[in-house]
Each structure stands twice: as structure tokens, then as C-alpha cells.
Scaffold this motif. Sequence first.
Motif, PDB file in Angstrom:
ATOM      1  N   ASN A   3       8.175  -0.804   3.870  1.00  0.00           N
ATOM      2  CA  ASN A   3       9.287  -1.393   3.125  1.00  0.00           C
ATOM      3  C   ASN A   3      10.466  -0.430   3.079  1.00  0.00           C
ATOM      4  O   ASN A   3      10.297   0.786   3.097  1.00  0.00           O
ATOM      5  N   ASN A   4      11.665  -0.988   3.017  1.00  0.00           N
ATOM      6  CA  ASN A   4      12.893  -0.203   2.889  1.00  0.00           C
ATOM      7  C   ASN A   4      13.175   0.667   4.117  1.00  0.00           C
ATOM      8  O   ASN A   4      13.890   1.662   4.027  1.00  0.00           O
ATOM      9  N   SER A   5      12.599   0.307   5.272  1.00  0.00           N
ATOM     10  CA  SER A   5      12.822   1.059   6.496  1.00  0.00           C
ATOM     11  C   SER A   5      13.394   0.164   7.580  1.00  0.00           C
ATOM     12  O   SER A   5      13.316  -1.059   7.500  1.00  0.00           O
ATOM     13  N   TYR A  14      13.612   5.497   7.031  1.00  0.00           N
ATOM     14  CA  TYR A  14      13.877   5.095   5.652  1.00  0.00           C
ATOM     15  C   TYR A  14      15.371   4.808   5.489  1.00  0.00           C
ATOM     16  O   TYR A  14      16.217   5.614   5.895  1.00  0.00           O
ATOM     17  N   THR A  16      17.043   3.404   2.495  1.00  0.00           N
ATOM     18  CA  THR A  16      17.586   3.158   1.166  1.00  0.00           C
ATOM     19  C   THR A  16      17.510   4.444   0.341  1.00  0.00           C
ATOM     20  O   THR A  16      17.269   5.511   0.879  1.00  0.00           O
ATOM     21  N   SER A  17      17.728   4.343  -0.963  1.00  0.00           N
ATOM     22  CA  SER A  17      17.761   5.551  -1.791  1.00  0.00           C
ATOM     23  C   SER A  17      16.348   5.979  -2.199  1.00  0.00           C
ATOM     24  O   SER A  17      15.397   5.197  -2.143  1.00  0.00           O
ATOM     25  N   HIS A  20      13.845   4.113  -4.566  1.00  0.00           N
ATOM     26  CA  HIS A  20      12.978   3.020  -4.132  1.00  0.00           C
ATOM     27  C   HIS A  20      11.726   3.517  -3.409  1.00  0.00           C
ATOM     28  O   HIS A  20      11.065   2.751  -2.706  1.00  0.00           O
ATOM     29  N   VAL A  55       6.873   7.128   4.573  1.00  0.00           N
ATOM     30  CA  VAL A  55       8.326   7.231   4.458  1.00  0.00           C
ATOM     31  C   VAL A  55       8.793   8.315   5.430  1.00  0.00           C
ATOM     32  O   VAL A  55       8.294   9.437   5.393  1.00  0.00           O
TER      33      VAL A  55
END
Length: 241
Positions: A3-5, A14, A16-17, A20, A55
Amino acid sequence: MPNNSIKSFGFDIYATSLDHLPTHHQTLVNTINQYSYCVAQNDFEFKNALQKSDVLLPDGIAIVAAVKFLNKIKIKKIAGADIHEYCLKKLNKNHGRCFYLGSSEITLNKIEHRLKLEYPNITVQTFSPPYKAIFSEQENEEMLTKVNNFKPDVLFVGMTAPKQEKWATEHKSKIDAQLICTIGAVFDFYAGTVKRPSKIWINLGLEWLGRLLKEPKRMWRRYLYYGPVFILDILKLKFSK
């Protein structure tokens, strides 16, 4: 894909910040820069470790630029020093525990001293493993025992790349820590044994140049040789589609 990648040049970067970061399962955080990307092309075990990251932080302006060039998406550089600071602030707020695995006793002592001043609510423990290319089974067991007896919320691994990423990936299932971060040179930066370039260099996206000017003999190949190699690889990926 985590997620977020975002998938780019063969890796899940990655995008996002740090706010998260996943917290519902054990998370292994590695970083990638142009140098580690190039090294990984000829080191399957290293490449596998980076690709297995929960991550994978974009630790370099070249990585950020490559994602924008290939994916037309703007992401922010997140260095090992950034995840380190983020974790320390969170641990201090929650009276958490962290373990530093790697580097020398001198460096680790300096880290502990600084932590007591800046983050007094953190409980910390450290261990300096032998300085060698490959650890024995007994040495690996000793490291795992010391970490797991302490049960840190965050384990920081600083053995330099690619050894640290390979070690963390291989032993992840045996480590009793919620967050595992391989952050290499950050141990020396935080201890003050190696000075990180100033905020001016960092904000201009020129941290690499600051490091090159400070340590030209050690850094020239990383930036002046592997920089063009990385750019050529990204151009090939872009125009071979």
C-alpha cells in the motif's frame, strides 16, 4: 504491491508521507538510491531484499526524478535520517523502546548519549557486531538473542548496504520488533562521527554533492560513475516501451 507505493523501474517505491507507514503488522523498511539500484542489478540477493521490503523509501533526488520521468508522478525524497527522526519522535511520545544494531561501540555510545539528551523517554539498547563481510551462525544467533530479549518497538540496523538489507530480510521472521529500519550511515550522522551536509544542501536537492565534496575519495564512484549509469538505465526503460 505494498500500500502507498508505486511500481517503478522494477521496485515498489514508497510514495506518500511517513504518517502512513503500516502499523498492523511487522514492517521492514529499506531505502533505495541510485547507487543501491545499480549495485542491485548485479547482486541478486540484494535486489531480492529491496524488492521484498514492506516499505522502500526513495532516498535520493535521482530516485524521485526517475519516478517522475517514468510514471509522471511527483513523490518526495525520504532519507534514512528522516525515518530515524520520525521514529524517535514517536517513540519519545509513547515512551517506546529502540535497539541499534551495527557500527562501533564508540558510535553507539555517542548515540546513546545524544538520545538521553534529546529523547529522554526512550529506552534504548545497542550492540556492535563483528566487522566482517559474513556473520557465522553463532554471531547471527547472538544478535537475534540480544534484540529479542530487549523486545524493541523499533530495530535500527546500521551495517552498511547491501549487508544490512540482506541480513534484515533473511532474519526478519526471527526478529521480535514491530518496525525494522535499515539506515546505514544514519548511525554515524546521529552520533556526529560523520557530518551530514547542511539543510541548505538537502533542501536544494544537493545532499549528494555535499557528501561528494566532504568525502571525494569515498564517494566519487557512487555519484560520478553510478550517476550516469543510473540515468542511462532509466532512459533505456523509458524509450524501450
